[in-house]
Design an enzyme around this catalytic site. Structure first.
Site: not given
Ligand code: 13P
Length: 255
Positions: A8-10, A94, A96, A167, A173, A212
């Site tokens: 997931n490159w966000k 997600h 976020e 998640e 993160g 993570s």
């Molecule tokens: P991280 O791997 O940076 O913790 O992010 C996880 C995530 O939100 C994947 O969708």
């Protein structure tokens, strides 16, 4: 069942940057191991370029969609547009999007069901905040998110077109990967909710862990019961670390 290794490159990478990372990935991972499927969720604006640049065996997806064919929905993108740009997957719910954009369980469910009907494969994301874990516990949160997120989903799409990603928000993160027992408990619960809702098809659907994940913990996470893949944020941005995760040996399984 193939493991699903997802990036997931966000909100990182322009089209050109995406193409450059995919070229690096193509060199480091010319084709994924046979027991694994790899998908990269890129920003909308990079999707068409990324789809043209992606090597064989690499699927692309979008990070969000709107549950309608077309219409007056300023700023939104439909599943049909994602498919036309070369995407075959989409993320729904997600954390976020749930927290920053106030997406409800009901809205996430509408997206999931609509995107599946429109021919996309979907990863439905669920997971609790630290506050929720400390107050009511894990179960009510996952039950609510799974009920809402799967409402209206046609069982015919399982097991291959729908995956669920667990998640925990506190692990995203933060550098703090969830512990073995925490992952086993949450994934076991998600499996039983999938089975209750979809029967045998729910047994075959993949459950991914996200939060993570790094090259040095991916193998041990993938070796846990009911972990059928990973959804990787930060460590997916560089081809070196994502390719290492995609081919991480899983201890004790011969994979
Ligand atoms: P991280 O791997 O940076 O913790 O992010 C996880 C995530 O939100 C994947 O969708």
């Amino acid at each position: 069942m193939q493991l699903l290794i997802a990036a997931n490159w966000k909100m990182y990478k322009t089209g050109e940057e995406a193409v450059s990372t995919l070229a690096d990935l193509g060199r480091l991972l010319p084709s994924p191991p046979g027991d694994r499927q790899v998908v990269v969720f890129v920003p909308f604006t990079a999707l068409a370029q990324a789809a043209r640049a992606a090597g064989p065996g690499l699927a692309l997806g979008a990070q969000n969609c709107y549950p309608a064919e077309e219409g007056a929905f300023t700023g939104e993108i439909s599943p049909a547009m994602i498919r036309a740009a070369g995407g075959t997957w989409v993320l729904a719910g997600h954390s976020e999007r749930r927290s920053l954009f106030r997406e409800s369980d009901d809205f996430v469910g509408r997206k999931t069901a609509f995107a599946l009907r429109a021919g996309l494969q979907v990863i439905l994301c669920v997971g609790e905040t630290l506050e929720e874990r400390d107050s009511g516990g894990l179960r009510p949160v996952l039950e609510r998110q799974m009920r809402g997120g799967l409402d209206g989903v046609d069982p015919a799409f399982l097991p291959s077109s729908l995956a669920v990603a667990y998640e925990p928000v506190w692990a995203i993160g933060s550098g703090r990967v969830a512990g073995r027992e925490e992952i086993l408990e949450a994934h076991g619960l998600i499996r039983s909710l999938l089975e209750n809702r979809f029967g045998a098809a729910g047994r075959g659907a993949r459950i991914l862990y996200g939060g993570s994940v790094k090259p040095d913990n991916a193998g041990s996470v993938l070796g846990l019961d009911n972990v059928n893949g990973v959804l990787v944020g930060g460590a997916s941005l560089r081809a070196e670390s994502f390719s290492a995760i995609a081919r991480a040996p899983v201890p004790g399984t011969g994979r």
